[in-house]
Design an enzyme around this catalytic site. Structure first.
Site, short mmCIF file in Angstrom:
data_model
loop_
_atom_site.label_atom_id
_atom_site.label_comp_id
_atom_site.label_asym_id
_atom_site.label_seq_id
_atom_site.Cartn_x
_atom_site.Cartn_y
_atom_site.Cartn_z
N ARG A 132 17.95 25.18 -2.23
CA ARG A 132 17.28 23.87 -2.10
C ARG A 132 15.80 24.10 -2.35
O ARG A 132 15.11 24.72 -1.53
CB ARG A 132 17.52 23.28 -0.71
CG ARG A 132 16.62 22.10 -0.43
CD ARG A 132 17.03 21.29 0.77
NE ARG A 132 18.22 20.52 0.47
CZ ARG A 132 18.67 19.52 1.23
NH1 ARG A 132 18.03 19.18 2.34
NH2 ARG A 132 19.75 18.86 0.88
N HIS B 72 20.67 16.24 -7.09
CA HIS B 72 21.41 16.66 -5.89
C HIS B 72 22.91 16.58 -6.21
O HIS B 72 23.65 15.74 -5.68
CB HIS B 72 21.05 15.76 -4.72
CG HIS B 72 21.41 16.32 -3.36
ND1 HIS B 72 21.99 17.56 -3.19
CD2 HIS B 72 21.28 15.79 -2.12
CE1 HIS B 72 22.18 17.77 -1.89
NE2 HIS B 72 21.76 16.71 -1.22
N GLN C 118 25.74 16.52 -3.52
CA GLN C 118 25.88 15.21 -2.90
C GLN C 118 26.76 14.31 -3.77
O GLN C 118 27.63 13.59 -3.27
CB GLN C 118 24.49 14.58 -2.71
CG GLN C 118 24.53 13.24 -1.99
CD GLN C 118 24.98 13.37 -0.55
OE1 GLN C 118 24.46 14.18 0.20
NE2 GLN C 118 25.96 12.57 -0.15
N ASP D 161 19.16 5.32 -0.49
CA ASP D 161 18.64 6.59 0.06
C ASP D 161 17.21 6.32 0.52
O ASP D 161 16.65 5.25 0.24
CB ASP D 161 18.69 7.68 -1.03
CG ASP D 161 18.25 9.05 -0.52
OD1 ASP D 161 18.27 9.27 0.71
OD2 ASP D 161 17.86 9.90 -1.36
N CYS E 111 23.20 8.97 1.56
CA CYS E 111 23.46 10.42 1.61
C CYS E 111 23.04 11.02 2.94
O CYS E 111 23.50 12.12 3.28
CB CYS E 111 22.76 11.13 0.47
SG CYS E 111 20.96 11.08 0.61
N ARG F 64 30.95 16.43 2.03
CA ARG F 64 30.11 17.50 1.47
C ARG F 64 30.83 18.85 1.58
O ARG F 64 30.88 19.62 0.62
CB ARG F 64 28.76 17.57 2.22
CG ARG F 64 27.80 16.44 1.92
CD ARG F 64 27.26 16.49 0.51
NE ARG F 64 26.58 17.74 0.23
CZ ARG F 64 25.29 18.00 0.53
NH1 ARG F 64 24.55 17.05 1.07
NH2 ARG F 64 24.75 19.17 0.24
N1 CP Z 1 22.37 14.70 2.28
C1 CP Z 1 21.76 15.89 2.49
O1 CP Z 1 21.61 16.71 1.59
O2 CP Z 1 21.36 16.08 3.77
P1 CP Z 1 20.48 17.30 4.32
O3 CP Z 1 19.07 17.09 3.82
O4 CP Z 1 20.58 17.20 5.81
O5 CP Z 1 21.05 18.58 3.78
N1 NVA Z 2 16.07 11.92 -1.57
C1 NVA Z 2 16.09 12.70 -0.35
C2 NVA Z 2 17.45 13.26 -0.14
C3 NVA Z 2 17.63 14.06 1.11
C4 NVA Z 2 19.01 14.64 1.22
C5 NVA Z 2 15.04 13.79 -0.41
O1 NVA Z 2 14.91 14.43 -1.45
O2 NVA Z 2 14.35 13.99 0.59
#
Ligand code: CP
Ligand code: NVA
Length: 299
Positions: A102, A129, A132, A218, A256, A284
């Site tokens: 990430r 993502h 997701q 989101d 999400c 997930r």
């Molecule tokens: N949806 C998602 O990726 O959540 P987290 O940021 O908690 O991993």
């Molecule tokens: N769009 C959000 C998704 C978190 C899972 C972010 O990038 O913070």
């Protein structure tokens, strides 16, 4: 089945046929009819940003498969203290069987994949993502079926961009409403068009909600965008997924998570029967376990 790709950096790294089979395997893993194992396999998980679902679903998922996952946060490894990413990638590839990362910059996950001699999975970047999206498509299959119509309402962000491409690959009808200054990268619509989807984004949420089976939103302020908070809040006026916006539709609602309640979505909608968000979160793990099995089968 195995995947043609070595890495999973965005949803269209797999073909529509591979996506379909990944979702079939995810459903079978969830149902307990696919008992695939990854005994003794190790997943290295690099996190530059926080996470609840991604961390816990990958870690628990690996345990269920008979393997092991290792959390590598920014303060835990030399990457956060000046060691180049490509050096980290080369070294990790000598130890672990698969890496999930990430990261902020999408180019960094590409660098990781280039230098690591093992499969690399994108666990979220500023642009994409795809894990997701796998869970989202499984959730839509379960709740609505594959002739679903889905309206994306809100920020044109990483989650939305991967979703639009993945929906196109799955034959799901997708429409998009975002504020003018916070739309998706036009390349996303070109990628969706490659799978036959003709997505014309609009700036009017009501225009896309009418015939949707699912409304997906989101957060407006993604991780790393905290400095943009005031200007984004102003730009997203009218985009909140609330009781009024949903008044004339029976559509289900996806998010999400994490949700910022009463910002992009109301507490009432989150707590209502419309919300598919908890299924999305559970899915997930099943979707990622299918991905891990397919990627490591192929390694
Ligand atoms: N949806 C998602 O990726 O959540 P987290 O940021 O908690 O991993
Ligand atoms: N769009 C959000 C998704 C978190 C899972 C972010 O990038 O913070």
């Amino acid at each position: 089945m195995t995947l043609d790709t070595d890495d999973f950096l965005d949803i269209d790294d797999v073909t529509p046929a591979e996506l379909d089979q990944l979702l079939d395997r995810a459903a079978a893993i969830k149902a307990g009819t696919d008992e695939s194992r990854l005994d003794d396999a190790t997943l290295g998980m690099i996190f530059e940003k926080p996470s609840t679902r991604t961390r816990v679903s990958f870690e628990t998922g690996m345990t269920r498969l008979g393997g092991h996952a290792m959390f590598l946060g920014p303060d835990d490894i030399q990457l956060g203290h000046g060691e180049p990413l490509k050096d980290t990638a080369r070294v990790l590839g000598r130890y672990v069987d698969v890496v999930m990362a990430r990261l902020f910059d999408h180019a960094d996950v590409e660098t990781l994949a280039e230098y690591a001699d093992c499969p690399v999975i994108n666990g979220l970047t500023d642009e994409a993502h795809p894990c997701q999206t796998l869970a989202d498509l499984l959730t839509i299959r379960e709740a609505v079926g594959e002739d679903a119509r889905v309206a994306w309402v809100g920020d044109g962000n990483n989650v939305g961009q991967s979703f639009v491409v993945g929906a196109a690959m799955a034959g799901i009808d997708v429409s998009v409403a975002t504020p003018a200054d916070y739309g998706m990268d036009p390349a996303v619509f070109e990628r969706a068009a490659a799978f036959g989807a003709d997505v014309e984004p609009t700036t009017d949420p009501k225009a896309v909600i009418g015939d949707a089976d699912v409304v997906y939103t989101d957060v407006w302020i993604s991780m790393g965008q905290e400095d943009l908070r005031e200007e984004k809040l102003a730009a997203f006026d009218g985009f909140q997924v609330n009781e009024s916006l949903l008044a004339d539709t029976d559509a289900d609602v996806m998010h999400c998570l994490p949700a910022h309640r009463n910002e992009e979505i109301t507490d009432g909608v989150m707590e209502s029967d419309r919300a598919l968000v908890w299924e999305q979160a559970e899915n997930r793990m099943h979707a990622q376990n299918a991905l891990l099995v397919e990627l490591l089968d192929d390694a």
